[in-house]
Design an enzyme around this catalytic site. Structure first.
Site, mmCIF file in Angstrom:
data_model
loop_
_atom_site.group_PDB
_atom_site.id
_atom_site.type_symbol
_atom_site.label_atom_id
_atom_site.label_comp_id
_atom_site.label_asym_id
_atom_site.label_seq_id
_atom_site.Cartn_x
_atom_site.Cartn_y
_atom_site.Cartn_z
ATOM 1 N N HIS A 245 0.853 -1.186 0.000
ATOM 2 C CA HIS A 245 0.000 0.000 0.000
ATOM 3 C C HIS A 245 0.886 1.232 0.000
ATOM 4 O O HIS A 245 1.956 1.228 0.602
ATOM 5 C CB HIS A 245 -0.912 0.015 1.245
ATOM 6 C CG HIS A 245 -2.090 0.901 1.083
ATOM 7 N ND1 HIS A 245 -2.047 2.246 1.366
ATOM 8 C CD2 HIS A 245 -3.345 0.650 0.625
ATOM 9 C CE1 HIS A 245 -3.233 2.777 1.104
ATOM 10 N NE2 HIS A 245 -4.035 1.840 0.646
ATOM 11 N N GLU A 303 -7.702 -5.566 -0.321
ATOM 12 C CA GLU A 303 -8.189 -6.364 -1.446
ATOM 13 C C GLU A 303 -8.099 -7.859 -1.195
ATOM 14 O O GLU A 303 -8.834 -8.637 -1.798
ATOM 15 C CB GLU A 303 -7.416 -5.999 -2.723
ATOM 16 C CG GLU A 303 -7.463 -4.536 -3.095
ATOM 17 C CD GLU A 303 -8.805 -4.079 -3.616
ATOM 18 O OE1 GLU A 303 -9.832 -4.462 -3.006
ATOM 19 O OE2 GLU A 303 -8.834 -3.347 -4.600
#
Ligand code: ACO
Length: 361
Positions: A245, A303
């Site tokens: 991220h 996700e």
């Protein structure tokens, strides 16, 4: 070099805050842990919209208005559905949303909230050779989305989907929210702004990752050796989907919120064995990434467990990004309104590094 705008602050917002080193997500004064599984999606839409629309009703009334908006959207897009169905499911949804009025009012906003939830099941059904199911304006939003998909909705699965929509409703100035705010800053309408967000969300480095997560889990299961498969992925310079991220250097708090929902579902059905596989893959991936990229803390992102949750509630992997959009659209709209209210056009500069023109004598 302004590569990726890392650490650039491009907006003041009251909507959400991402603490990348602490692993906390705050949504309008509430921690994610306080919202996920406790608040309904319509309540969170109300929380995000509060102050951005003069005619915002109570959250109970807003839920009813979202139900009416689902019916309104269905009526508007029904004549187009057979033309949209041959497109990939994300493009079909985006094209269906593009025909909605481009205003700035609450009715425009609610149609945009309703649209992904209406278009996605209708297009999936048409793709399977089935007739679309019309919305039920009295049903709750997530439950109606599942009912439009499968004909019925179990309350347990509806609650799981609702928790997902809440968990992904907003997340700071991510790529799609930034794209939305750029378009909103031109004072274009909400539909134009949300279409920009949809375009940015699609890519695999952003909201397009959960479908590939399922493909990865299937491939690893077939290979029988998670660590070898993941090492090979890194050796080929490929990304491991569902990890890493730009902001989080610790575990994405949304991953834990969604994992808890999947675990509850897993005690009931075959999701349990899927969860066991995912946990094995997660541990192997974190270890492989730790060794391969020791300079960078690459952790599980939202996700990874999104993929498991959306699979468990009955969506096919090609529609995962649509469902992400169905949750995030609330945040996009609130950011668009917040940006419009500043009255300030977003217009950064670029640095010219191209060739110098010939001087004309
Ligand atoms: N797998 C393998 N390597 C990775 C991964 C990953 N998932 N994520 C980052 N890296 C590595 C890069 O290869 C790079 O290594 P290098 O320095 O040796 O070249 C280093 O980490 C930094 O990578 P960047 O792309 O600069 O990091 P960034 O902060 O831009 O990464 C991103 C964020 C794009 C999400 C990245 O982690 C990624 O591609 N992840 C996989 C796709 C994914 O899961 N996307 C969903 C993100 S969550 C969301 O948007 C909702």
């Amino acid at each position: 070099m302004a590569n990726g705008l890392d650490d650039v602050v491009a907006a003041d917002t009251v909507l959400s805050d991402v603490d990348g080193s602490g692993g906390h997500l705050t949504i309008r004064g509430h921690s994610l842990a306080g919202l996920a599984g406790r608040w309904r999606y319509a309540q969170v839409v109300h929380l995000l919209f509060d102050g951005f629309f003069d005619d915002l009703p109570s959250d109970a009334e807003l839920e009813k208005a979202i139900g009416k908006a689902r019916v309104d959207v269905f009526d508007r897009v029904k004549p187009l559905l057979t033309q949209l169905a041959p497109l990939d499911i994300y493009s079909g949804m985006r094209a269906g949303m593009a025909v909605l009025p481009d205003g700035d009012g609450l009715a425009d906003a609610l149609r945009l909230i309703a649209a992904p939830a209406v278009l996605t099941p209708a297009l999936l059904r048409l793709g399977r050779g089935e007739t679309p199911v019309a919305p039920d304006e009295k049903a709750d939003h997530a439950g109606d989305m599942l009912r439009m998909l499968a004909g019925i909705a179990s309350p347990t699965l509806a609650k799981a989907l609702d928790s997902y929509l809440v968990t992904v409703c907003d997340h700071g100035l991510n790529a799609s929210t930034f794209a939305t705010r750029v378009v909103a800053s031109t004072q274009a309408g909400l539909t134009s702004a949300i279409l920009a967000g949809l375009g940015a969300l699609k890519g695999p480095l952003h909201g397009g990752a959960p479908g590939p997560v399922i493909e990865m889990l299937d491939a690893i299961e077939a290979s029988g050796d998670a660590t070898a498969w993941l090492r090979n992925q890194i050796a080929r310079d490929e990304r491991i989907m569902g990890f890493g991220h730009r902001i989080y250097r610790v575990r994405d708090p949304r991953a834990d919120a969604l994992k808890a929902v999947v675990r509850q579902l897993g005690s009931r059905n075959e999701t349990g064995s899927r969860l066991a596989l995912a946990e094995t893959v997660e541990q192997a991936a974190l270890e492989v990434l730790r060794i391969a990229k020791p300079q960078r803390s690459i952790q599980t992102n939202v996700e990874f467990y999104t993929a498991l949750l959306l699979e468990a509630v009955g969506f096919p992997k090609e529609a995962f990004s649509n469902v992400f959009a169905a949750g995030r659209v609330a945040g996009w709209i609130a950011h668009a309104r917040e940006q419009q209210a500043t009255g300030r056009l977003i217009r950064p500069q670029s640095r010219y590094v191209g060739p110098v023109p010939d001087l004309v004598a």
